[in-house]
Design an enzyme around this catalytic site. Sequence first.
Site, mmCIF file in Angstrom:
data_model
loop_
_atom_site.group_PDB
_atom_site.id
_atom_site.type_symbol
_atom_site.label_atom_id
_atom_site.label_comp_id
_atom_site.label_asym_id
_atom_site.label_seq_id
_atom_site.Cartn_x
_atom_site.Cartn_y
_atom_site.Cartn_z
ATOM 1 N N HIS A 24 35.345 50.524 29.601
ATOM 2 C CA HIS A 24 35.382 50.913 28.603
ATOM 3 C C HIS A 24 36.062 52.321 28.854
ATOM 4 O O HIS A 24 35.767 53.519 29.489
ATOM 5 C CB HIS A 24 33.706 51.380 28.057
ATOM 6 C CG HIS A 24 33.527 52.034 26.912
ATOM 7 N ND1 HIS A 24 33.997 51.309 26.040
ATOM 8 C CD2 HIS A 24 32.475 53.034 26.499
ATOM 9 C CE1 HIS A 24 33.373 51.894 24.250
ATOM 10 N NE2 HIS A 24 32.576 52.947 24.837
ATOM 11 N N LYS A 171 38.752 54.539 21.391
ATOM 12 C CA LYS A 171 38.841 55.854 21.646
ATOM 13 C C LYS A 171 40.288 56.069 22.160
ATOM 14 O O LYS A 171 40.509 55.457 22.442
ATOM 15 C CB LYS A 171 37.913 55.325 23.320
ATOM 16 C CG LYS A 171 35.896 55.496 22.782
ATOM 17 C CD LYS A 171 35.464 56.633 22.767
ATOM 18 C CE LYS A 171 34.118 56.597 22.447
ATOM 19 N NZ LYS A 171 33.594 58.036 23.006
ATOM 20 N N ASP A 200 37.535 57.986 18.586
ATOM 21 C CA ASP A 200 37.070 59.403 19.287
ATOM 22 C C ASP A 200 37.765 59.815 20.303
ATOM 23 O O ASP A 200 38.394 59.202 20.575
ATOM 24 C CB ASP A 200 35.385 59.364 19.588
ATOM 25 C CG ASP A 200 34.739 60.477 19.789
ATOM 26 O OD1 ASP A 200 34.992 61.368 20.349
ATOM 27 O OD2 ASP A 200 33.760 59.405 20.523
ATOM 28 N N ASP A 251 30.874 66.413 17.497
ATOM 29 C CA ASP A 251 30.078 65.394 18.002
ATOM 30 C C ASP A 251 29.987 66.278 19.513
ATOM 31 O O ASP A 251 28.759 66.722 19.451
ATOM 32 C CB ASP A 251 30.450 63.795 19.344
ATOM 33 C CG ASP A 251 29.652 63.284 19.467
ATOM 34 O OD1 ASP A 251 28.117 63.874 20.523
ATOM 35 O OD2 ASP A 251 30.505 62.348 20.457
ATOM 36 N N LYS A 275 23.012 62.813 17.910
ATOM 37 C CA LYS A 275 22.789 62.149 18.932
ATOM 38 C C LYS A 275 21.472 62.864 19.661
ATOM 39 O O LYS A 275 21.373 63.778 19.569
ATOM 40 C CB LYS A 275 23.319 62.249 19.825
ATOM 41 C CG LYS A 275 25.349 61.349 20.112
ATOM 42 C CD LYS A 275 25.165 61.636 20.909
ATOM 43 C CE LYS A 275 27.494 60.856 21.306
ATOM 44 N NZ LYS A 275 28.046 60.931 21.950
HETATM 45 C C1 MUC Z 1 30.883 59.613 22.724
HETATM 46 O O1 MUC Z 1 31.347 60.444 22.622
HETATM 47 O O2 MUC Z 1 30.499 58.889 21.061
HETATM 48 C C2 MUC Z 1 29.796 56.114 21.492
HETATM 49 C C3 MUC Z 1 30.342 55.694 21.528
HETATM 50 C C4 MUC Z 1 31.214 55.394 22.445
HETATM 51 O O3 MUC Z 1 32.097 54.145 23.355
HETATM 52 O O4 MUC Z 1 31.331 56.008 23.634
HETATM 53 C C5 MUC Z 1 30.047 57.218 22.521
HETATM 54 C C6 MUC Z 1 30.261 58.979 23.661
HETATM 55 MG MG MG Z 2 32.131 61.102 20.542
#
Ligand code: MUC
Ligand code: MG
Length: 382
Positions: A24, A171, A200, A251, A275
């Site tokens: 990941h 990501k 993100d 976030d 979160k």
């Molecule tokens: C994040 O920073 O949001 C949430 C989903 C994912 O793939 O990583 C996290 C962390």
């Molecule tokens: Mg995030």
Amino acid sequence: MVNSVTKIDQIETMILDVPTIRGHVLSMATMRTQTAVLVKIRFADGSEGIGEGTTIGGLSYGAESPESIQSAIATYISPALLGRDGNDVNGAIQLIGRLVKGNRIAKAAVEIALWDGLGKRLGVPVSQLFGGAVHEKLPVAWTLASGNSDTDIAEAEEMIETRRHNIFKLKIGKRSVREDVAHVARIKKAVGDAASVRVDVNTAWSLQDARWGLKGLQDAGCELVEQPVQARYRKAMAELARGYEIAVMADEALNGPEDALAVVAGRAADVFAVKVAQSGGLKRASEVIAIGEAAGLGLYGGTMLETGLGTAAALQLFATVERLHWGTEFFGPLLLTDEILAEPIVYRDFCVETPKGNGIGATLDPDKIAFFRRDGGRTVKA
Ligand code: MUC
Ligand code: MG
């Protein structure tokens, strides 16, 4: 006066290392294992509550590590709670808040276990303790983060085909802005109108990078950008939120209700990724949600890639939220090679279902826990 029947007798913490189904790849770390911290609280009447406090990528995401979470609970939080009435969850939250600064993930793990115990003793789901569920299921995103555009496209197509996800969070932030925008544009082109594409950046961009990035992402049909710049750069976040149509989501900038208020006051986001762990527990997360709602912001259920346990807890709270404009990303258990719950959380029709049952609605599979737990669990007894 302490109710001797529901007295907190014992608090156990353990660390689990569970492999992920593929690498990941995040801007700050590549995960091949997820490390979860679990808490088990035993009450005098024999009832139990379980909780989870998990972070991402060791210390690369935030200030707490799995080991610091375990240590904060075993060394500082547990001794203060032993002998107290387990039904007094608000009293416990207030006491821990006074005794322990920061360490929100550790606090969340313990608080979830307290809510779980209370719900089980009362014979109700935790959602009932937050006023009752208004959703049985919630839309759930999947994160595309294999590090390879072709692999991500194949993964997205399979998810759409099997009706598991039609919201994708990509990501980015590890490569150049130009390469990242091209990667996002390819994926959006491949999925077309069948899916929502978001990104993100996990704070990797400077403001200058972010200006180019948001312009390119917006033109590519990406709907939302999460935490493009560092958490403390609220003015930069505000400029980006004002300057482009693409939604800007906070976030890392959101660590509890005080941050939520500051982000609102600084107009530093269009959307909150709420979160539970980062907020400091279900109650504090509900306060973050209330601030976002009152400010008219969009809401999204965020994850720290928790196992089914933390995911079940989050579902209990988010099932009570009137409107989650951007859905959730409660897919944590699906990223792991193994399920640690006796009854897995159900994912179907692009949604995740709120588990039935009392408390958080999760039961651990003892064999899986024994297999994945690290040596060195810590138990504090009254
Ligand atoms: C994040 O920073 O949001 C949430 C989903 C994912 O793939 O990583 C996290 C962390
Ligand atoms: Mg995030």
